[in-house]
Design an enzyme around this catalytic site. Structure first.
Site, mmCIF file in Angstrom:
data_model
loop_
_atom_site.group_PDB
_atom_site.id
_atom_site.type_symbol
_atom_site.label_atom_id
_atom_site.label_comp_id
_atom_site.label_asym_id
_atom_site.label_seq_id
_atom_site.Cartn_x
_atom_site.Cartn_y
_atom_site.Cartn_z
ATOM 1 N N GLN A 99 -39.225 40.756 -2.294
ATOM 2 C CA GLN A 99 -38.749 39.473 -2.365
ATOM 3 C C GLN A 99 -38.382 37.891 -2.521
ATOM 4 O O GLN A 99 -38.745 37.893 -3.560
ATOM 5 C CB GLN A 99 -39.873 38.567 -1.390
ATOM 6 C CG GLN A 99 -39.892 37.587 -0.311
ATOM 7 C CD GLN A 99 -41.318 36.951 -0.300
ATOM 8 O OE1 GLN A 99 -41.677 36.061 -1.393
ATOM 9 N NE2 GLN A 99 -41.411 36.674 1.120
ATOM 10 N N TYR A 180 -39.602 27.149 1.647
ATOM 11 C CA TYR A 180 -38.817 27.359 1.035
ATOM 12 C C TYR A 180 -36.884 26.883 0.877
ATOM 13 O O TYR A 180 -37.026 26.523 2.099
ATOM 14 C CB TYR A 180 -39.389 28.512 0.155
ATOM 15 C CG TYR A 180 -40.452 28.960 -0.516
ATOM 16 C CD1 TYR A 180 -40.999 29.155 -0.147
ATOM 17 C CD2 TYR A 180 -40.381 27.870 -1.165
ATOM 18 C CE1 TYR A 180 -42.642 29.179 -0.238
ATOM 19 C CE2 TYR A 180 -41.884 28.136 -1.884
ATOM 20 C CZ TYR A 180 -43.203 29.002 -1.393
ATOM 21 O OH TYR A 180 -44.128 29.165 -2.109
ATOM 22 N N ARG A 227 -38.114 36.818 6.492
ATOM 23 C CA ARG A 227 -39.200 36.361 6.623
ATOM 24 C C ARG A 227 -39.116 35.096 6.945
ATOM 25 O O ARG A 227 -37.961 34.329 6.678
ATOM 26 C CB ARG A 227 -39.785 36.547 5.324
ATOM 27 C CG ARG A 227 -41.953 36.307 5.898
ATOM 28 C CD ARG A 227 -42.711 36.491 4.475
ATOM 29 N NE ARG A 227 -43.573 36.799 4.690
ATOM 30 C CZ ARG A 227 -44.857 36.793 4.486
ATOM 31 N NH1 ARG A 227 -45.241 34.919 3.607
ATOM 32 N NH2 ARG A 227 -46.608 37.100 4.718
ATOM 33 N N GLY A 313 -52.173 40.351 4.206
ATOM 34 C CA GLY A 313 -52.165 39.241 3.097
ATOM 35 C C GLY A 313 -54.090 39.849 1.945
ATOM 36 O O GLY A 313 -53.742 40.724 1.578
ATOM 37 N N ARG A 314 -53.888 38.964 2.427
ATOM 38 C CA ARG A 314 -55.268 38.677 1.515
ATOM 39 C C ARG A 314 -55.742 40.114 1.693
ATOM 40 O O ARG A 314 -56.610 40.409 0.473
ATOM 41 C CB ARG A 314 -56.267 37.591 2.197
ATOM 42 C CG ARG A 314 -55.680 36.281 1.223
ATOM 43 C CD ARG A 314 -55.972 34.992 2.485
ATOM 44 N NE ARG A 314 -55.805 35.158 3.841
ATOM 45 C CZ ARG A 314 -56.168 33.996 4.292
ATOM 46 N NH1 ARG A 314 -56.975 32.977 4.682
ATOM 47 N NH2 ARG A 314 -55.161 33.950 5.830
HETATM 48 C C1 LIG Z 1 -44.324 32.816 -2.408
HETATM 49 C C2 LIG Z 1 -45.690 32.169 -1.701
HETATM 50 C C3 LIG Z 1 -45.164 31.493 -0.615
HETATM 51 O O1 LIG Z 1 -44.517 32.207 0.466
HETATM 52 O O2 LIG Z 1 -45.420 30.743 0.147
HETATM 53 C C4 LIG Z 1 -46.924 31.700 -2.479
HETATM 54 C C5 LIG Z 1 -46.360 31.010 -3.751
HETATM 55 C C6 LIG Z 1 -47.485 30.218 -4.075
HETATM 56 C C7 LIG Z 1 -48.917 30.530 -3.566
HETATM 57 C C8 LIG Z 1 -49.129 31.186 -2.780
HETATM 58 C C9 LIG Z 1 -47.278 31.432 -1.559
#
Ligand SMILES: C=C(C(=O)O)c1ccccc1
Length: 357
Positions: A99, A180, A227, A313-314
């Protein structure tokens, strides 16, 4: 009929089943060099029975780093270290993509070269926190990228893609979700630009498509996934009309022939909310659904054709053999949240596999 356990071709990537390991930040890379260790090869190889592994977010540049101990994919040392991971996964018959991550404003001056300010679409601080050497701190006030700097950031995505290919990955996933950098341009709560990168949906999506063009140009569309998280407000992000913003974006993404669209269906790691099934109608390629899936909902949504792939994920933190457990309808290990972020082997490579009778 197509089930969770039947093969699928996502672009150029042939998958043995529909079960995907979602990207999971685990903060165990070397903080100074951004390289991964032998334990990363063990961790991903343990999970190689997945149809596809997506690595944790890997920053495309020093500027793109937002948390302590996250790995990079932009230096020769990082490439060499990731090579051990891809070799280990391939030796176990697995497929793995990396990613590509630029955090934008979800960062802190202490994590950036020379203590510089994080960059973003606009100089609007996120109401968010990040992991620094001092603990969990408010993200720093960002500066807006100048229009003539954007080409350099886009080139960093292309460079990271070439690094990923050299490291032996089966493809890349553009991280365009979770508040982000790409979302800081795309969503209207974080973009107040007055130039060609702000205002209309087309302008706010300009950075996204310059990144997609650069990444596809550095490899090819069949090795590139993306994503999105239209309905998530994680990391202090917001958009006033996700359907208006994402409908044209998904329609245009669909013209590239990308390997897959990875959709966070609702709030990241939270409520399954928002009209994600409406947005899905504009996508004709491989669709990967994520967020709160269990065995029942995964089987159901694959068999009804609502998703082609399911990203867990988890569950993948605590169940390296998730495919075997889902196949056998066996109970899952619970994860230890105290060791989710940071540390070493404990809570990383030491979860037990199902004991076969
Ligand atoms: C890359 C993360 C994301 O996509 O939420 C992330 C970063 C820090 C903690 C949890 C998740």
């Amino acid at each position: 009929t197509e089930t969770l356990f039947t093969p699928h071709k996502a672009g150029n990537i042939a998958l043995k089943n529909r079960i995907v390991m979602a990207p999971l930040t685990r903060n165990r890379a070397d903080d100074t060099t951004g390289v991964v260790f032998d334990r990363h090869a063990e961790y991903y190889a343990q999970r190689a029975s997945a149809g596809l592994l997506i690595t944790e977010g890997a920053q495309i540049s020093a500027e793109g780093k937002g948390y302590i101990q996250t790995p990079g994919i932009h230096t020769p040392e990082q490439v060499a270290a990731w090579r051990k991971v891809t070799d280990a996964v391939h030796a176990r018959g697995g497929k793995i993509v990396i990613q590509l991550w630029h955090v934008g404003r979800i960062s802190h001056t202490s994590l950036l070269p020379g203590g510089q300010a994080p960059v973003s679409a606009s100089a609007i601080a996120a109401k968010a926190k990040t992991f620094t050497h001092a603990g969990f701190e408010n993200t720093s006030e960002p500066r807006a990228l100048e229009a003539d700097e954007i080409a350099r950031v886009v080139a960093d995505y292309a460079h990271a893609t070439r690094c990923a290919r050299e490291a032996g990955f089966d493809g890349v996933e553009i991280h365009a979700a979770n508040g982000y950098l790409v979302e800081q341009f795309l969503k209207d709560g974080s973009n107040r630009r007055q130039d060609a990168y702000g205002g209309s949906v087309e302008n706010r999506a300009r950075f996204l498509f310059e990144v997609v063009d650069a990444v596809v140009g550095a490899w090819d569309a069949g090795h590139v996934g993306i994503r999105l998280s239209p309905f998530s407000d994680v990391n202090g992000i917001s958009d006033s009309d996700p359907i208006a913003t994402y409908t044209p974006v998904i329609e245009r993404l669909d013209t590239y022939g990308l390997a897959y669209l990875h959709m966070v269906e609702g709030q990241t790691g939270g409520a399954r909310e928002g009209a994600f099934d409406d947005l899905r109608q504009h996508w004709t390629g491989t669709y990967m659904g994520n967020n709160g899936y269990d065995r029942t909902s995964a089987l159901e949504r694959v068999e009804m054709g609502a998703v082609d792939l399911v990203a867990f994920g988890r569950p993948y933190i605590a169940n390296p053999d998730l495919v075997a457990r889902l196949t056998a309808d066996a109970p899952l290990n619970a994860g230890d949240t105290a060791t989710y972020y940071g540390g070493g082997d404990e809570g990383y490579t030491d979860y037990p596999v199902l004991q076969t009778a």
